[in-house]
Scaffold this motif. Structure first.
Motif, PDB file in Angstrom:
ATOM      1  N   PRO A 250       0.799  -1.221   0.000  1.00  0.00           N
ATOM      2  CA  PRO A 250       0.000   0.000   0.000  1.00  0.00           C
ATOM      3  C   PRO A 250       0.835   1.275   0.000  1.00  0.00           C
ATOM      4  O   PRO A 250       1.970   1.294   0.459  1.00  0.00           O
ATOM      5  CB  PRO A 250      -0.821  -0.107   1.294  1.00  0.00           C
ATOM      6  CG  PRO A 250      -0.144  -1.124   2.135  1.00  0.00           C
ATOM      7  CD  PRO A 250       0.655  -1.999   1.227  1.00  0.00           C
ATOM      8  N   ALA A 251       0.226   2.331  -0.532  1.00  0.00           N
ATOM      9  CA  ALA A 251       0.802   3.670  -0.468  1.00  0.00           C
ATOM     10  C   ALA A 251      -0.336   4.620  -0.130  1.00  0.00           C
ATOM     11  O   ALA A 251      -1.501   4.238  -0.217  1.00  0.00           O
ATOM     12  CB  ALA A 251       1.415   4.049  -1.808  1.00  0.00           C
ATOM     13  N   VAL A 252      -0.014   5.853   0.243  1.00  0.00           N
ATOM     14  CA  VAL A 252      -1.068   6.849   0.466  1.00  0.00           C
ATOM     15  C   VAL A 252      -1.820   7.032  -0.862  1.00  0.00           C
ATOM     16  O   VAL A 252      -1.275   6.721  -1.916  1.00  0.00           O
ATOM     17  CB  VAL A 252      -0.496   8.205   0.935  1.00  0.00           C
ATOM     18  CG1 VAL A 252       0.127   8.085   2.304  1.00  0.00           C
ATOM     19  CG2 VAL A 252       0.502   8.744  -0.073  1.00  0.00           C
ATOM     20  N   SER A 273      -7.591   0.480   0.027  1.00  0.00           N
ATOM     21  CA  SER A 273      -6.600   0.032   1.001  1.00  0.00           C
ATOM     22  C   SER A 273      -5.207   0.553   0.672  1.00  0.00           C
ATOM     23  O   SER A 273      -4.273   0.333   1.446  1.00  0.00           O
ATOM     24  CB  SER A 273      -6.573  -1.496   1.021  1.00  0.00           C
ATOM     25  OG  SER A 273      -6.369  -1.988  -0.299  1.00  0.00           O
TER      26      SER A 273
ATOM     27  N   LEU B  58       9.570  -1.956   8.956  1.00  0.00           N
ATOM     28  CA  LEU B  58       9.706  -1.045   7.822  1.00  0.00           C
ATOM     29  C   LEU B  58       9.880   0.396   8.289  1.00  0.00           C
ATOM     30  O   LEU B  58       9.151   0.878   9.149  1.00  0.00           O
ATOM     31  CB  LEU B  58       8.482  -1.127   6.906  1.00  0.00           C
ATOM     32  CG  LEU B  58       8.254  -2.440   6.170  1.00  0.00           C
ATOM     33  CD1 LEU B  58       7.160  -2.264   5.120  1.00  0.00           C
ATOM     34  CD2 LEU B  58       9.521  -2.985   5.540  1.00  0.00           C
ATOM     35  N   LEU B  85       2.430   1.669   8.034  1.00  0.00           N
ATOM     36  CA  LEU B  85       2.356   0.492   7.158  1.00  0.00           C
ATOM     37  C   LEU B  85       1.241   0.650   6.126  1.00  0.00           C
ATOM     38  O   LEU B  85       1.183  -0.088   5.153  1.00  0.00           O
ATOM     39  CB  LEU B  85       2.162  -0.775   7.988  1.00  0.00           C
ATOM     40  CG  LEU B  85       3.349  -1.112   8.897  1.00  0.00           C
ATOM     41  CD1 LEU B  85       3.007  -2.273   9.828  1.00  0.00           C
ATOM     42  CD2 LEU B  85       4.595  -1.446   8.091  1.00  0.00           C
ATOM     43  N   ALA B  86       0.345   1.626   6.335  1.00  0.00           N
ATOM     44  CA  ALA B  86      -0.687   1.905   5.342  1.00  0.00           C
ATOM     45  C   ALA B  86      -0.086   2.597   4.131  1.00  0.00           C
ATOM     46  O   ALA B  86      -0.732   2.735   3.105  1.00  0.00           O
ATOM     47  CB  ALA B  86      -1.779   2.777   5.944  1.00  0.00           C
ATOM     48  N   GLY B  87       1.172   3.038   4.261  1.00  0.00           N
ATOM     49  CA  GLY B  87       1.843   3.646   3.116  1.00  0.00           C
ATOM     50  C   GLY B  87       2.339   5.045   3.418  1.00  0.00           C
ATOM     51  O   GLY B  87       1.777   5.752   4.247  1.00  0.00           O
ATOM     52  N   THR B  88       3.400   5.428   2.729  1.00  0.00           N
ATOM     53  CA  THR B  88       3.950   6.773   2.893  1.00  0.00           C
ATOM     54  C   THR B  88       3.686   7.556   1.624  1.00  0.00           C
ATOM     55  O   THR B  88       3.336   7.009   0.601  1.00  0.00           O
ATOM     56  CB  THR B  88       5.476   6.723   3.092  1.00  0.00           C
ATOM     57  OG1 THR B  88       6.008   5.918   2.056  1.00  0.00           O
ATOM     58  CG2 THR B  88       5.838   6.180   4.443  1.00  0.00           C
TER      59      THR B  88
END
Ligand SMILES: Cc1cc2nc3c(=O)[nH]c(=O)nc-3n(C[C@H](O)[C@H](O)[C@H](O)COP(=O)(O)OP(=O)(O)OC[C@H]3O[C@@H](n4cnc5c(N)ncnc54)[C@H](O)[C@@H]3O)c2cc1C
Ligand SMILES: Cc1cc2nc3c(=O)[nH]c(=O)nc-3n(C[C@H](O)[C@H](O)[C@H](O)COP(=O)(O)OP(=O)(O)OC[C@H]3O[C@@H](n4cnc5c(N)ncnc54)[C@H](O)[C@@H]3O)c2cc1C
Ligand code: FES
Lengths: 389, 569
Positions: A250-252, A273, B58, B85-88
């Protein structure tokens, strides 16, 4: 699929549907709601509906136009179905009071140069005539409209009617609804062959160690349809195309639309997600030993590096999974209806982008089977053309 | 060894002194930073496996997201940030031209060995001696695998290398001197039935088309699914051991060690020597039950040196006053006032009132291993379930050949067997792979080969006896509550999965699609084997080679930009 263990197999059904993909399952639900006694049989191997990317396609996919130029007239004739099919997804989500993660993001088909842009402009004009909500966007406007697109992008065709669903959520909710509507589901049950009943009217379906009788049978088995039809002496020439998919970690939120390319196979989008799904027609192959659809190194490399070329922000993301599945279509058009040569046997095949078309195709066929007034010109979908050949 | 060289790194604005050669995780743990990442639901996570599998350490390093702190070696000052962990947010990036498979460099070694542990290295040495052209790839920054992990920092003066380090260093040195081509820091992320293997390191991606392949990818530690097992500070025994054996760092000052098997005892000794306070060493088995003596004797006959080492560990642990508990299984962990509190049950009565509650800053869990057989299974090599060891084993002939022509496998990835067995099996496979390529065996080689077969048989007897001493069944999710996490990545609970099972959804793939379990970055490494056993138990069956998840490339996550050719930063 639910069911399986613990369910006593039905010996006789009014309507047996072979294949529990999107088309077979939605159809089963409608028929059960219409008062029919329905048995849904699925071999549990999973077809396109369990592996697809959940893109809701509306504009002509230039990939198909290039690959099968002879099919373009048929696809164009059926183009009006796509916006209806997308709307039908919305209705179904509402009707089931479920969350499919359905988002009308709109879709962009990008061009990298003047030539491609002009090809799209021609396509766009034709689609507008056919009633789609499409327009061309030039590079300067794109920078504000879709800032995530990279420097390589010259311009794009935008279709406001495109979007996405999450097939995992949709399939789960639809299966639940069908069972609640009264459908009996036999999962992990391959139908080996179908034959006419020797004594009475109706048909017999051979499953492992049992035979099931049914008054009417729907062939909704995706890639399995060709063989089942052939066993009845009918022609339903589905072609199986193994396809490859990739998904990243995932990424923003970055990618706001369904993204495709004018000249190269790719679809690219981001789930809620945060995962980025990259696919769009890169090949997989069938494993020699057991014909299982299997991913390819060339597709991982080619498909994902093409994705970062269009959307540079995906470059640092890691691919966490790849998978393969079989896309089964005939000649690009939906095939929905009864075989004149064998009353009681129905064909159920969606056209290209069969997940998008799935629920609406099911609705069309349910009306036919239940004898309700049709909502479309049914002659377009008749399976008889193949039998005649 | 030279003087320790310190390098200043920055973590979320805080300056931290690190040692050249240690990992980012080691430096952060030493600074008391256990919380490295945050899950989508807001839970804190940190170093767990210590070996690049769990993907929970991470961090963002110098702007590059999704970097495993436990695998990133420090050789220059870096800026590190905690990661969601949802993303950067993405970095600004220029678009690179897409490539095709034809742009990937192809290398065709005679023998490709995947994994530079004892198994892979000893096979490399044997094959190379006969003249085979051998390439060994390993994801870790330094060769040696788990058993022969080398010290990677120059601060060994206070704690010099021990025999285990030195033995490994000799083996690595021997391989290098013979001309084995070793490439550390190189991940093999895919094996394809076409016979292609694809590997990526910081410089490039290469497609290997070897004549023969040997897979020696080792094992990773099984999850111990109890309430609290995802809290920062709770890590595997192997993770803590890697901190100490590679970087000479302690997981914390006060440590609890709980598990099943001798590795926990070794860790207790090592951390004690390193100056940590081991609050308790809790062993699940009743190691001193009747019959253990006979097994100990059997082990003494086969490998007296190992038994003596173990006796020495025990003596040191006792001398340091470490309290030990037998027949004690860790049943839950709570975070209270900045400390971790561990509860234990009596393994026989399952009661919690037998043992006191222990508190510490880190808890190390070592409840057995899972073979890293993803590549083997993705390639389609035959496997079978071993009900006695409760694990999947690769089906091999006596030369270590799999069911697929040209593919060999050895060591812990084929079923747990320990380092000594991996060494002897490696020798056998090395010789046999060489002869299959047309290289001849001298009389001397033939003697060495038959000696290796005898040694291997002896080590297998030793392992058998060891397992009888430490006999304890798999725990799976038996000690979990309904809201205990089973899938760490997607935060799926045991209760959620049980609901599906009880609704008669008994297909592991369908449970995955319904719950998202196993869809995260670790690719189902921890939840997968447990769910496979839960379903089998519910059905009253034993698992089989097909009841788990079918692994597909990439067997570990691989960044898209790392596929592109050209020098990277
Ligand atoms: C990788 C991939 C990505 C795709 N992405 C998209 C997308 O983004 N958007 C889109 O609109 N479309 C997409 N598609 C196409 C779409 O998935 C399919 O067209 C659609 O799912 C077809 O649905 P179906 O119900 O007709 O058939 P299927 O989903 O194939 O269902 C047929 C079912 O019948 C079962 N079956 C077969 N033979 C037998 C037998 N003899 N007995 C019992 N059961 C049997 C199969 O196991 C299967 O479960 C994609 C396809 C693939 C392969
Ligand atoms: C964390 C940990 C600590 C351990 N410590 C000890 C100990 O102190 N004492 C003891 O007796 N036993 C220990 N063991 C058990 C140990 O696994 C075996 O005893 C022994 O190391 C097995 O040797 P091997 O060659 O089979 O595998 P390993 O030594 O595990 O070597 C496998 C190697 O393969 C590499 N690898 C795996 N997959 C890939 C890939 N896809 N691409 C590239 N490289 C890859 C790994 O990085 C690793 O270096 C430990 C196990 C673990 C998991
Ligand atoms: S602790 Fe780094 S990956 Fe598990």
């Amino acid at each position: 699929m639910s069911g399986g263990k613990g369910i006593v197999p039905m010996e006789k059904a009014e309507i047996a549907i072979v294949g529990g993909g999107i088309l077979g399952t939605v159809l089963a639900g409608f028929l059960a709601e219409g008062g029919a006694q329905v048995l849904l049989l699925d071999d549990g191997k999973g077809g396109g509906s369990t592996v697809n990317a959940g893109s809701l396609h509306v504009q002509l996919q230039s990939r198909f136009m290039r690959m099968y130029p002879d099919q373009v007239p048929a696809i164009e004739r059926n183009l009006h179905l796509y916006p209806k099919a997308v709307n039908y997804w919305k209705e179904l989500e509402k009707k089931l009071r479920a969350d499919f993660d359905l988002k009308m993001t709109g879709g962009l088909m990008i061009a990298e140069n003047q030539d491609q842009f002009e090809f799209l402009a021609g396509k766009c004009e034709r689609e507008a005539e056919l009633g789609l909500d499409v327009r061309m966007i030039e590079r300067r406007e794109l920078q504000g409209f879709a800032p995530y697109l990279g420097a390589a992008v010259f311009g794009a065709e935008h279709c406001a009617q495109e979007g996405k669903v999450n097939p995992l959520l949709a399939n789960m909710a639809i299966n639940k609804w069908a069972v609640a509507a009264g459908v009996t589901v036999m999962s992990e049950t391959p139908v080996r062959s179908i034959g006419k009943s020797a004594s009475k009217t109706g048909f017999e379906l051979a499953i492992p160690s049992a035979t099931i009788k049914a008054d009417r049978v729907v062939l909704a088995a995706g890639g399995g349809n060709r063989e089942l039809a052939a066993g009845l002496g009918l022609a339903l020439p589905v072609v199986s195309e193994p396809l490859h998919m990739n998904i990243t970690e995932p990424a923003v939120p970055i990618i706001g639309h369904l993204v495709q390319h004018a000249d190269r196979p790719i679809t690219l989008k981001q789930f809620s997600s945060g995962h980025v799904v990259i696919g769009g027609g890169w090949p997989a192959h069938l494993r020699q030993s057991d014909k299982y659809p299997t991913v390819e190194l060339a597709s991982i490399i080619g498909n994902t590096t093409l994705a970062q070329h269009i959307v540079p922000a995906v470059a640092p993301l890691r691919i966490i999974r790849t998978w393969a599945g079989i896309n089964a279509t005939t000649d690009g058009r939906p095939v929905l209806g009864e075989f004149s040569a064998m009353p009681g046997i129905y064909a159920a095949v969606s056209g290209d982008a069969g997940y998008t078309l799935g629920p609406y195709s099911a609705k069309i066929l349910a009306d036919i089977i239940l004898g309700q007034p049709p909502c479309e010109d049914l002659s377009e979908f008749s399976p008889d053309v193949y039998h005649a050949v | 060894m030279s003087q320790t060289e310190n390098i200043d790194i920055e973590f979320d604005g805080r300056k931290i002194s690190a040692r050249r050669g240690e990992t980012v995780a080691a430096a952060l743990v030493n600074a008391g930073i256990l919380h490295l990442s945050t899950t989508p639901s807001g839970a804190q996570r940190g170093i767990y496996c210590g070996m690049g599998v769990c993907q929970e350490c991470l961090v963002v390093i110098d702007g590059k997201p999704n970097q495993r702190a436990c695998m990133a070696k420090i050789d220059k000052p870096v800026t590190v940030q905690r990661m969601s962990l949802a993303g950067t947010a993405p970095r600004s990036n220029t678009s690179a031209a897409p490539i095709t498979i034809d742009d990937i460099e192809v290398v065709e070694p005679e023998l490709l060995i995947i994994g530079a542990g004892p198994g892979g290295l000893s096979a490399a040495v044997a094959a190379r001696k006969l003249g085979v052209e051998v390439t060994v790839l390993d994801e870790r920054p330094v060769a040696g695998g788990q058993f022969y992990k080398q010290i990677t920092v120059d601060s060994a003066n206070a704690y010099p290398a021990d025999n285990q380090h030195l033995e490994g260093a000799r083996l690595i040195d021997q391989a290098v001197r013979l001309g084995v081509h070793i490439e550390p820091d190189t991940l093999i992320w895919g094996g394809f039935q076409s016979g292609d293997y694809v590997a990526t390191n910081s410089k490039k991606t290469v497609c290997y088309k070897p004549k023969r392949t040997l897979i020696a990818t080792g094992a990773y530690e099984r999850g111990h699914i109890v309430p609290g097992w995802t809290l920062p500070g709770v890590m595997t025994t192997g993770a803590a051991q890697t901190l100490w054996r590679s970087a000479r760092r302690l997981p914390a000052q006060k440590v609890i060690i709980a598990g099943n098997g001798p590795l926990n005892l070794q860790l207790a000794t090592e951390l004690t020597v390193g100056g940590a306070e081991v609050v308790v060493l809790a062993e699940a088995a009743r190691t001193f039950r009747a019959g253990a003596f006979a097994d100990a004797l059997a082990m003494m006959r086969t490998s007296p040196d190992l038994v003596l080492t173990a006796a020495d560990y025990l003596r040191q642990v006792k001398k340091a006053g470490v309290s030990t508990r037998n027949n004690a299984v860790l049943s839950r962990i709570e975070a209270v006032n900045g400390q971790l509190r561990a509860h234990f049950i009596n393994a026989t009565t399952r009661r919690e009132d037998t043992f006191e509650v222990f508190a510490a800053d880190a808890i190390c869990l070592g409840y057995g291993f899972e073979p890293s057989n993803e590549l083997l299974r993705a390639l389609g090599c035959a496997h079978h379930y071993d009900p006695r060891r409760q694990e999947l084993k690769t089906t091999l002939d006596e030369d270590g050949k799999t069911s697929i022509d040209g593919i060999y496998a050895i060591g812990d990835c084929t079923g747990l067997g320990g380092a000594r067995a991996a060494l002897s099996a490696g020798e056998i496979v090395g010789y046999r792979a060489a002869t299959s390529l047309g290289y001849g065996l001298s009389t001397e080689d033939q003697l060495a080969l038959s000696a290796a077969r005898k040694t291997l048989a002896r080590h297998r007897n030793f392992q058998d006896a060891l397992w009888r001493v430490y006999a304890y069944p798999r725990i799976n999710a038996d000690l979990a509550d309904a809201d205990t996490i089973i899938c760490r990545c997607e935060e799926v609970t045991v209760g959620r999965v049980l609901t599906e099972i009880e609704n008669d959804c008994l297909s592991i793939g369908e449970i995955k699609r319904r719950t998202r379990l196993a869809m995260g970055r670790c690719q189902g490494r921890y939840c997968g084997p447990v769910l496979q056993h839960m379903i089998a138990t519910y059905k009253g069956e034993i698992p089989n080679a097909y009841s788990g998840f079918a692994p597909r490339p990439p067997v570990k996550p691989i960044a898209i930009e790392d596929l592109m050719p050209g020098e990277k930063e």
